[in-house]
Scaffold this motif. Structure first.
Motif, PDB file in Angstrom:
ATOM      1  N   TRP A 163      37.436  23.309  26.641  1.00 17.33           N
ATOM      2  CA  TRP A 163      36.909  23.335  28.007  1.00 17.33           C
ATOM      3  C   TRP A 163      36.663  21.919  28.505  1.00 17.33           C
ATOM      4  O   TRP A 163      36.831  21.624  29.698  1.00 17.33           O
ATOM      5  CB  TRP A 163      35.605  24.130  28.058  1.00 17.33           C
ATOM      6  CG  TRP A 163      35.728  25.583  27.725  1.00 17.33           C
ATOM      7  CD1 TRP A 163      35.040  26.255  26.758  1.00 17.33           C
ATOM      8  CD2 TRP A 163      36.565  26.560  28.360  1.00 17.33           C
ATOM      9  NE1 TRP A 163      35.397  27.585  26.736  1.00 17.33           N
ATOM     10  CE2 TRP A 163      36.339  27.804  27.721  1.00 17.33           C
ATOM     11  CE3 TRP A 163      37.495  26.503  29.396  1.00 17.33           C
ATOM     12  CZ2 TRP A 163      37.003  28.957  28.085  1.00 17.33           C
ATOM     13  CZ3 TRP A 163      38.170  27.667  29.763  1.00 17.33           C
ATOM     14  CH2 TRP A 163      37.916  28.889  29.120  1.00 17.33           C
ATOM     15  N   ILE A 167      38.040  20.183  31.997  1.00 18.56           N
ATOM     16  CA  ILE A 167      37.230  19.479  33.004  1.00 18.56           C
ATOM     17  C   ILE A 167      37.910  18.182  33.402  1.00 18.56           C
ATOM     18  O   ILE A 167      38.062  17.863  34.591  1.00 18.56           O
ATOM     19  CB  ILE A 167      35.816  19.203  32.469  1.00 18.56           C
ATOM     20  CG1 ILE A 167      35.015  20.496  32.378  1.00 18.56           C
ATOM     21  CG2 ILE A 167      35.085  18.191  33.363  1.00 18.56           C
ATOM     22  CD1 ILE A 167      33.665  20.323  31.714  1.00 18.56           C
ATOM     23  N   SER A 222      33.091  27.856  37.796  1.00 18.66           N
ATOM     24  CA  SER A 222      33.271  27.946  36.350  1.00 18.66           C
ATOM     25  C   SER A 222      32.193  28.808  35.706  1.00 18.66           C
ATOM     26  O   SER A 222      32.453  29.559  34.755  1.00 18.66           O
ATOM     27  CB  SER A 222      33.258  26.546  35.730  1.00 18.66           C
ATOM     28  OG  SER A 222      34.322  25.756  36.230  1.00 18.66           O
ATOM     29  N   ILE A 228      37.064  27.013  33.333  1.00 15.25           N
ATOM     30  CA  ILE A 228      37.001  25.838  34.194  1.00 15.25           C
ATOM     31  C   ILE A 228      37.936  26.054  35.382  1.00 15.25           C
ATOM     32  O   ILE A 228      39.159  26.148  35.217  1.00 15.25           O
ATOM     33  CB  ILE A 228      37.397  24.568  33.431  1.00 15.25           C
ATOM     34  CG1 ILE A 228      36.513  24.397  32.194  1.00 15.25           C
ATOM     35  CG2 ILE A 228      37.294  23.351  34.339  1.00 15.25           C
ATOM     36  CD1 ILE A 228      35.026  24.342  32.481  1.00 15.25           C
TER      37      ILE A 228
END
Length: 326
Positions: A163, A167, A222, A228
């Motif tokens: 994750w 980002i 998110s 995300i």
């Protein structure tokens, strides 16, 4: 609202290509961050242009300032979502280490030179080569698998495995779209009033407002999606603004200074490919060694080398005269 428990932070690494004992003070992702910051390629980012060739002013962004601004955006989002900030930071700091001089224009120019050889250049792939092979005189940085994955997959068709890397992938676009618009306005390439109405209406009419909208939307979306992502309207606005930027800034002749970057990259490529003794290399094939050497150049180093080779015929003529050849 905390995201902890919804998205799982990557707090432990799957390891390194060459195992190392624990540091005792820093976790593995902090160690990667520090290795990247101390890398030669990271220092060179301060002299690599984000958009413009040799901009006339002190406040235009470089690859280094873009990297730091994007890292700040990424860490803000990671913290809000309860994810690992150290991993996010390390990926952010390393994502552009493989960029050519002269930004997007330099990468496009290098790709055109490689096409006849059936090769291509992608800065994310070269960033991984920098940390794996080229740094530390060929020893590489021996980064964790998670940081390497995030660097490689911050763009392109493949999806990152954490994750935190996801980002960085979106934060990179948030940062460069808005900061490149800001620099283009500063350079009088565009005016704020020329920005397309639809994305401005969704995101905001100035840089800080747009970044704030995008960051807050990414956090809230998110949290709801447990992945995300941006909301549909905000994502579409960002995509439209990015497309407009490519048409009106990146491909604008004023940004490219009438082909200066293309000329410099093309001439240097031809010169060093045919003169292997005048460039550094790690024993790779001549084409790969030329790409490594050229991609590692800063803007000012490339311009300096180009001026020197442009003067070579004159210098040789002068030498011949002095030796009495004519």
């Amino acid at each position: 609202m905390s995201q902890a428990g919804l998205l799982k932070a990557c707090t432990e690494t799957a390891g390194r290509a060459v195992p190392e004992p624990p540091d005792g003070i820093r976790n593995e992702f902090q160690r990667d961050r520090d290795r990247i910051i101390h890398a030669k390629a990271f220092r060179r980012l301060m002299h690599k242009t984000q958009v413009f060739v040799s901009p006339d002013g002190d406040h235009f962004r470089t690859r280094l300032t873009h990297t730091l601004e994007m890292m700040q955006i990424s860490r803000t989002i990671a913290r809000a979502l309860g994810l690992d900030e150290d991993l996010t930071e390390a990926i952010s700091l390393g994502h552009d280490l493989g960029h050519t001089p002269f930004g997007h224009t330099g990468e496009e120019a290098l790709n055109r030179k490689l096409e006849p050889y059936g090769r291509s250049f992608r800065h994310n792939e070269h960033s991984l080569r920098v940390v794996d092979v080229l740094e530390k005189e060929g020893a590489g940085l021996n980064l964790t698998r998670e940081v390497r994955d995030g660097i490689l997959n911050h763009r392109g068709d493949a999806h990152p495995s954490t994750w935190e890397a996801a980002i960085v992938r979106t934060a990179d676009r948030i940062a460069y779209v808005n900061h490149d618009i800001d620099d283009a306005i500063r350079a009088d390439i565009i005016s704020a009033g020329r920005l397309p109405e639809a994305p401005v209406r969704v995101l905001g009419d100035h840089t800080s407002a747009r970044i704030d909208t995008l960051v807050r939307d990414m956090i809230s979306t998110s949290q709801r999606a447990r992945a995300i992502s941006l909301s549909r309207d905000v994502h579409e606005a960002l995509v439209e603004l990015r497309a407009w930027l490519f048409t009106n800034v990146y491909h604008n002749p004023l940004s490219r200074e009438d082909g200066k970057a293309e000329e410099v990259v093309g001439d240097l490529f031809d010169y060093y490919l045919s003169r292997p003794t005048e460039r550094s290399g790690d024993g790779s094939d001549p084409l790969t060694a030329t790409v490594d050497f050229l991609a590692g150049m800063t803007d000012r180093y490339a311009l300096s080398k180009h001026r020197r080779i442009a003067m070579e015929p004159l210098s040789r003529h002068t030498d011949d005269v002095n030796r009495g050849v004519e």
